[in-house]
Scaffold this active site. Structure first.
Site, mmCIF file in Angstrom:
data_model
loop_
_atom_site.group_PDB
_atom_site.id
_atom_site.type_symbol
_atom_site.label_atom_id
_atom_site.label_comp_id
_atom_site.label_asym_id
_atom_site.label_seq_id
_atom_site.Cartn_x
_atom_site.Cartn_y
_atom_site.Cartn_z
ATOM 1 N N ASP A 216 0.897 -1.148 0.000
ATOM 2 C CA ASP A 216 0.000 0.000 0.000
ATOM 3 C C ASP A 216 0.941 1.204 0.000
ATOM 4 O O ASP A 216 1.480 1.569 1.042
ATOM 5 C CB ASP A 216 -0.885 0.005 1.244
ATOM 6 C CG ASP A 216 -1.981 1.047 1.124
ATOM 7 O OD1 ASP A 216 -1.706 2.115 0.542
ATOM 8 O OD2 ASP A 216 -3.093 0.797 1.601
ATOM 9 N N HIS A 217 1.160 1.783 -1.195
ATOM 10 C CA HIS A 217 2.217 2.800 -1.278
ATOM 11 C C HIS A 217 1.890 4.050 -0.453
ATOM 12 O O HIS A 217 2.768 4.819 -0.123
ATOM 13 C CB HIS A 217 2.536 3.159 -2.738
ATOM 14 C CG HIS A 217 1.431 3.841 -3.439
ATOM 15 N ND1 HIS A 217 0.464 3.166 -4.135
ATOM 16 C CD2 HIS A 217 1.117 5.144 -3.543
ATOM 17 C CE1 HIS A 217 -0.395 4.034 -4.626
ATOM 18 N NE2 HIS A 217 -0.028 5.230 -4.290
ATOM 19 N N HIS A 279 -6.173 2.245 1.042
ATOM 20 C CA HIS A 279 -5.531 3.463 1.564
ATOM 21 C C HIS A 279 -6.337 4.128 2.698
ATOM 22 O O HIS A 279 -5.774 4.500 3.722
ATOM 23 C CB HIS A 279 -5.359 4.499 0.453
ATOM 24 C CG HIS A 279 -4.745 3.950 -0.789
ATOM 25 N ND1 HIS A 279 -3.652 3.128 -0.771
ATOM 26 C CD2 HIS A 279 -5.073 4.108 -2.096
ATOM 27 C CE1 HIS A 279 -3.335 2.806 -2.015
ATOM 28 N NE2 HIS A 279 -4.180 3.379 -2.832
#
Ligand code: NDP
Length: 527
Positions: A216-217, A279
């Site tokens: 999950d950047h 996110h």
């Protein structure tokens, strides 16, 4: 150790204080330097695609420029397209030029680390050949059998490619520390709880949980990581971080861009799967979690899991009390006409896919009982903003009510992630003058102003963590399942029970979102 903050040494008392309270911080230069990592080969499946060109190769090149890659390292691109090493290198050189990060002096040496091996996802023999090539690289380049398999492919291929890697013997690890094998997968991790479980089952056929890195950047952004430092490395805020002092929390991640070239993916995903399952849930967990006993990957992820466990399930027969779903229509930004979502290339002209959602949710636990969390995300809005706003309650009794009326603007703490990485606290002060007048002022901390050194891009950070084997910033499977357990009944209700059309509102592209959000926010401040 000397205190670096010279403001503290303005008088004798301060000098004594700083001598007795030594600064335990470390040199900022040491903070940026990645930890030493084992030699390794990074194999990218889907190396002809968008993610590789725009994110992965620029991140790897930037790490290389900053001495952030292990020595030795090799990068092997892999996809169905046929090309040789040189053609792949030319393609990646163009990608770096497009990303405006090509350093022509350093490129020739970096490019010798790049290789290309075609595969066919239906043909195990091509994976056997890949395995043979990797063994050859290990012996000629001394990469010691350590491998990262980065799956930059459409999600429908995750299971197949994991199976092929496993069958070729590439997921097996040595027990002597070297010869590790790690797999990195991008979201989406399934499209609902059932498919997430199925995906997990197939990944686990050949890989164990410690080998799987679910990216999950968002979590790798410095300011997102800072939420935990801010909360748990300061004694000031944590005592008031609860239902007694906080009125509500708003978590916002909006974009000005539309669907761009990703209609094929987005039509099936929509905003809830694209942003909320991953996110937004992570931002919620970081804001609401209890302090773990140590800053270790599993302990942090245990605490996040407890937040997901506390999510109050929506009454799915009355979604409109908790959820606004909307899609952008035609609109305007800076005098440019913007098309409606339904007129974007690749989008069904009768599409019911939501591009905007606002959700009001509650956590049923001791700390947060009764505090609404408003989570908002959408495309083609007036502003690109990512922030977490903590709205504190008003003072219990206004002694200024005779002059100012009953209400005084309550304190608000904002953790800004985009466009500005900053922390802002709003509070009341007296306006200079004879009359009693209050005004709201802000106290700001801005990352850019206070730190001029280099910052790791989110993909650089996740690549480094994967090389080190640190899973702190990656989803653990139980978290994925808990997040889907919360969202799947909502998606089922919206999509499968004929409610999709009834739920969908519209907003003009470039606007602040649909009018309907007032339905959820109308009683803010009246609690
Ligand atoms: P692409 O659509 O660019 O596809 C990547 C590569 O996969 C293509 O170059 C192609 O290579 C191969 N491919 C495409 N379709 C098929 C197919 N049907 N069968 C076999 N191979 C196929 O994807 P992205 O690079 O954009 O994304 C990769 C992954 O990362 C996806 O899961 C995406 O959701 C995720 N992601 C992407 C982001 C981005 O910014 N692009 C951001 C966040 C996540 P070839 O034909 O040569 O085999």
């Amino acid at each position: 150790m000397q205190n670096r903050n010279e403001d503290f040494n303005t008088n004798e008392l301060d000098a004594i204080a700083s001598a007795t309270a030594p600064d335990l911080g470390i040199d900022p230069a040491e903070c940026i330097a990645p930890e030493p990592t084992d030699p390794c080969t990074i194999v990218i499946f889907g190396a002809t695609g968008d993610l590789t060109a725009r994110k992965l190769i620029p991140a790897l090149f930037h790490l290389y420029l900053n001495d952030g890659l292990p020595r030795p390292f090799q990068i092997v691109g892999s996809a169905r397209s046929h090309m040789d090493d040189q053609q792949f290198r030319n393609k990646m050189e163009s990608a770096l030029k497009d990303a405006e990060v090509l350093d022509p002096e350093k490129w020739p040496t970096f490019s010798t680390h790049l290789h290309y091996r075609p595969v066919d996802y239906e043909d195990p023999a091509t994976f056997d050949r890949l395995a043979e090539s990797l063994r050859e690289l290990d012996s000629s380049q001394h990469t010691q059998g350590n491998r990262i398999f980065y799956i930059a492919l459409p999600p429908t291929l995750y299971k197949t490619v994991a199976e092929m890697i496993g069958r070729a013997g590439l997921s097996t690890e040595n027990t002597n520390g070297n010869g590790w094998s790690r797999m990195v997968v991008e979201k989406p991790f399934g499209v609902n709880l059932q498919t997430a479980l199925e995906l997990d089952q197939s990944l686990h056929q050949h890989f164990q949980e410690h080998q799987i890195f679910r990216i999950d950047h968002y979590l790798a952004k410095e300011t997102v990581q800072n939420i935990l430092m801010f909360r748990f490395a300061n004694s000031l805020f944590e005592p008031i971080w609860n239902r007694r002092y906080i009125d509500h929390v708003s978590i916002t991640a909006t974009e000005t861009l539309g669907v761009e070239h990703r209609a094929g993916y987005y039509e099936r995903s929509g905003v809830l799967r694209d942003m909320f399952q991953n996110h937004m849930m992570q931002l919620l967990a970081l804001t609401a979690m209890e302090p773990p006993s140590r800053f270790e990957a599993d302990l942090v992820r245990d605490e996040k899991g407890k937040v997901f466990n506390s999510l109050r399930p929506f009454a799915t027969n009355n979604l409109k009390d908790h959820l606004v779903l909307a899609q952008y229509g035609a609109g305007k930004a800076d005098d440019h006409q913007l098309p409606a979502y339904r007129d974007e290339p690749g989008v069904d002209p009768a599409s019911l896919t939501p591009t905007f959602a606002m959700m009001k949710l509650f956590l049923d636990n001791w700390r947060w009982q009764g505090v609404p969390f408003y989570m908002t995300s959408g495309k083609r809005l007036a502003q690109k903003i990512t922030e977490i706003a903590i709205q504190f309650k008003s003072v219990p009794h206004s002694l200024f009510r005779h002059t100012l009326g009953p209400s005084i603007v309550a304190n608000r703490l904002t953790l800004g992630i985009y466009p500005e990485e900053k922390i802002t606290l709003k509070f009341q002060t007296k306006n200079p003058g004879a009359r009693v007048c209050l005004r709201t002022v802000t106290m700001d901390f801005n990352y850019q102003q206070n730190y001029a050194g280099p910052v790791l891009d989110a993909y650089e950070k996740v690549l480094i963590d994967c090389m080190i084997g640190d899973q702190m910033l990656f989803w653990r499977q139980d978290g994925v399942e808990k997040s889907w357990s919360f969202l799947t009944p909502i998606l089922d209700r919206c999509e499968d029970c004929g409610d999709q059309q009834a739920m969908l509102e519209f907003y003009p592209a470039g606007s602040m979102g649909p009018e309907a959000i007032k339905r959820l926010t109308s009683n803010i401040g009246n609690r």
